[in-house]
Design a protein around this motif. Structure first.
Motif, PDB file in Angstrom:
ATOM      1  N   GLU A  96     -36.908  32.947  50.008  1.00 42.24           N
ATOM      2  CA  GLU A  96     -37.389  33.089  48.625  1.00 42.24           C
ATOM      3  C   GLU A  96     -37.909  34.503  48.367  1.00 42.24           C
ATOM      4  N   ASN A  99     -34.915  37.050  48.253  1.00 39.78           N
ATOM      5  CA  ASN A  99     -34.018  36.902  47.101  1.00 39.78           C
ATOM      6  C   ASN A  99     -34.757  36.819  45.770  1.00 39.78           C
ATOM      7  N   LEU A 101     -36.595  34.440  44.528  1.00 42.83           N
ATOM      8  CA  LEU A 101     -36.379  33.140  43.895  1.00 42.83           C
ATOM      9  C   LEU A 101     -37.719  32.595  43.432  1.00 42.83           C
ATOM     10  N   SER A 104     -36.863  28.056  42.906  1.00 43.78           N
ATOM     11  CA  SER A 104     -36.073  27.500  44.003  1.00 43.78           C
ATOM     12  C   SER A 104     -34.838  26.761  43.505  1.00 43.78           C
TER      13      SER A 104
END
Length: 120
Positions: A96, A99, A101, A104
């Protein structure tokens, strides 16, 4: 007989104060005084800006591999497949973070960066 005359005291009119007139030299001095804080700020920035110069030290780079998200994949399943011996929660956290994120939510076909330490 003598006469006494009473007269009102003489009132002097007060002239208005003299208007300030600046000479060319006075204007230059005033301009110099007004510009002094600006000159001090520029000098401070020029002398203190040297601290921002790169130190020349090497910065560690992040190495990673990519994995394509397939239908039915979750972060948990991807974390278990790339690092079966590691705690999936820490692997998910690293994925996470790498990237960016937030929620999620994964998209099919999305490329995820996986830290290189978990890739064979």
């Amino acid at each position: 007989m003598s006469t006494i005359s009473i007269a009102a005291p003489a009132v002097r009119t007060v002239r208005p104060s003299t208007r300030l007139r600046l000479t060319v030299r006075g204007r230059r001095v005033l301009l110099g005084l007004a510009a002094l804080p600006l000159a001090a700020g520029i000098a401070f920035a020029a002398l203190g800006g040297g601290a921002a110069v790169a130190s020349g030290e090497s910065v560690p780079t992040a190495s990673f591999e990519t994995v394509t998200v397939m239908p039915g994949d979750t972060l948990w399943s991807i974390a278990e497949s790339v690092a079966p011996n590691a705690d999936p929660r820490s692997v998910i956290h690293q994925i996470e973070s790498l990237n960016a994120l937030g929620a999620s939510s994964l998209q099919v076909g999305q490329e995820l960066a996986i830290p290189a330490e978990y890739v064979d």
